[in-house]
Scaffold this motif. Sequence first.
Motif, PDB file in Angstrom:
ATOM      1  N   GLY A 250      36.423  -7.244  -0.673  1.00 41.03           N
ATOM      2  CA  GLY A 250      36.771  -8.238   0.053  1.00 41.03           C
ATOM      3  C   GLY A 250      35.941  -9.027   0.837  1.00 41.03           C
ATOM      4  O   GLY A 250      36.317 -10.169   0.435  1.00 41.03           O
ATOM      5  N   GLN A 251      35.656  -8.324   1.282  1.00 41.23           N
ATOM      6  CA  GLN A 251      34.468  -9.094   2.028  1.00 41.23           C
ATOM      7  C   GLN A 251      34.026  -9.560   1.626  1.00 41.23           C
ATOM      8  O   GLN A 251      33.169 -10.847   2.171  1.00 41.23           O
ATOM      9  CB  GLN A 251      33.472  -8.572   2.500  1.00 41.23           C
ATOM     10  CG  GLN A 251      34.400  -7.671   4.287  1.00 41.23           C
ATOM     11  CD  GLN A 251      34.264  -7.189   4.967  1.00 41.23           C
ATOM     12  OE1 GLN A 251      32.891  -6.221   5.150  1.00 41.23           O
ATOM     13  NE2 GLN A 251      34.537  -5.581   5.900  1.00 41.23           N
ATOM     14  N   ALA A 252      32.923  -9.236   0.186  1.00 38.13           N
ATOM     15  CA  ALA A 252      31.894 -10.208  -0.641  1.00 38.13           C
ATOM     16  C   ALA A 252      33.069 -11.754  -1.000  1.00 38.13           C
ATOM     17  O   ALA A 252      32.310 -12.329  -1.135  1.00 38.13           O
ATOM     18  CB  ALA A 252      31.545  -9.313  -2.150  1.00 38.13           C
ATOM     19  N   PHE A 253      34.325 -10.923  -1.008  1.00 34.24           N
ATOM     20  CA  PHE A 253      34.661 -11.996  -1.627  1.00 34.24           C
ATOM     21  C   PHE A 253      34.783 -13.183  -0.695  1.00 34.24           C
ATOM     22  O   PHE A 253      34.576 -14.511  -1.429  1.00 34.24           O
ATOM     23  CB  PHE A 253      36.394 -11.612  -2.255  1.00 34.24           C
ATOM     24  CG  PHE A 253      37.413 -12.812  -2.523  1.00 34.24           C
ATOM     25  CD1 PHE A 253      37.550 -13.920  -3.705  1.00 34.24           C
ATOM     26  CD2 PHE A 253      38.452 -13.223  -1.955  1.00 34.24           C
ATOM     27  CE1 PHE A 253      38.099 -14.790  -4.176  1.00 34.24           C
ATOM     28  CE2 PHE A 253      39.478 -14.179  -2.140  1.00 34.24           C
ATOM     29  CZ  PHE A 253      39.330 -14.979  -2.887  1.00 34.24           C
ATOM     30  N   LEU A 254      34.998 -12.929   0.095  1.00 39.24           N
ATOM     31  CA  LEU A 254      35.471 -13.503   1.495  1.00 39.24           C
ATOM     32  C   LEU A 254      34.457 -14.591   1.883  1.00 39.24           C
ATOM     33  O   LEU A 254      34.043 -15.619   1.951  1.00 39.24           O
ATOM     34  CB  LEU A 254      36.027 -13.181   2.454  1.00 39.24           C
ATOM     35  CG  LEU A 254      37.203 -12.767   2.736  1.00 39.24           C
ATOM     36  CD1 LEU A 254      37.963 -11.923   3.933  1.00 39.24           C
ATOM     37  CD2 LEU A 254      38.512 -13.772   2.990  1.00 39.24           C
ATOM     38  N   ARG A 255      32.916 -14.224   1.538  1.00 40.27           N
ATOM     39  CA  ARG A 255      31.712 -14.378   1.958  1.00 40.27           C
ATOM     40  C   ARG A 255      31.389 -15.959   0.766  1.00 40.27           C
ATOM     41  O   ARG A 255      30.749 -16.901   0.617  1.00 40.27           O
ATOM     42  CB  ARG A 255      30.217 -13.712   1.771  1.00 40.27           C
ATOM     43  CG  ARG A 255      30.332 -13.007   3.403  1.00 40.27           C
ATOM     44  CD  ARG A 255      29.104 -12.284   3.093  1.00 40.27           C
ATOM     45  NE  ARG A 255      28.731 -11.038   2.187  1.00 40.27           N
ATOM     46  CZ  ARG A 255      29.470  -9.988   2.337  1.00 40.27           C
ATOM     47  NH1 ARG A 255      30.164  -9.736   3.172  1.00 40.27           N
ATOM     48  NH2 ARG A 255      29.118  -9.678   1.422  1.00 40.27           N
ATOM     49  N   GLN A 256      31.817 -15.596  -0.205  1.00 44.25           N
ATOM     50  CA  GLN A 256      31.617 -16.417  -1.375  1.00 44.25           C
ATOM     51  C   GLN A 256      32.618 -18.083  -1.327  1.00 44.25           C
ATOM     52  O   GLN A 256      32.331 -19.420  -2.134  1.00 44.25           O
ATOM     53  CB  GLN A 256      32.057 -16.172  -3.026  1.00 44.25           C
ATOM     54  CG  GLN A 256      33.289 -15.539  -3.698  1.00 44.25           C
ATOM     55  CD  GLN A 256      32.990 -15.590  -4.616  1.00 44.25           C
ATOM     56  OE1 GLN A 256      32.203 -15.435  -5.268  1.00 44.25           O
ATOM     57  NE2 GLN A 256      34.379 -14.928  -4.820  1.00 44.25           N
TER      58      GLN A 256
END
Length: 279
Positions: A250-256
């Motif tokens: 989820g954090q990776a998605f938010l970063r993008q």
Amino acid sequence: MTTSLPQRSLLALISALALGHGLPAVAQDARPLSLAVSEGTSGGIDAATARKKYAPMADRLSAALGRKVEVAFVREFAALEEGMRDGKFDFVIARPSDYPARGLRDYRYQYVANAEPEGHCMLVVRADSPVKSFADLRGKTFVLPEEVAYMTRFCRAELRDKGIDLSKESVFYVREQGAIPFGLEKGIADVGGLASYSGAVRKWRESGQRILHESVGQPYMPVVGHPGLSPGDIAKARQVLVGLSSDEAGQAFLRQLGITGFSAGEEDRLRKLLGWLGV
């Protein structure tokens, strides 16, 4: 001859459609839900990229709601508003924020969440500018995005609240925010207005130039839901978004997306946004 159960079901469906009653609830629930995505005309993505980019969000919503959620890329703001007016979209996530706000005010959409951090109008000047404070802005030349652009309205409202009426000042309007630093660097204008979440303001900082003023914050990249969605489904969708920051994927998605997470406490501010902007 006795009519079989499947035939009866088919006849009932045909009868319901003929009477204008629409599909029965079971049939309606079988259709995929749509997640309309808009990053504005300068977002720089196409439909295929949008589907891939927002797939993690759609997949989690699908799992929580028990129905397939499909990403629908919407480039033009007119199409986004038309889709909300016609109830075409089940969920909408968009920047700029004024369109989800229109969904709430004008089309009975329901608030789900908004991204963090919030958005700001950044008033920027060259590092060697003699402009040091708001008191120095009167009589200066401004460069802003298009006159009807969200960020221009945002900056105008902030300046208005600080006592500066842009209608009485000299203003250049440009199509792309990326042209604003050029106008300042070439001496065409004294002060520019940029979105806090734009690449242009990041590059401005990195080049050693100066941020004169950061405006009041407003909800950024809101998510709203169709008026026909149940309170339970809205709550499930909200839980999905708020929970994205709790695991690595989820954090990776938010970063993008360029955000740190979603929160769910800004409905009142989002509903007041259009009034503050004067639209």
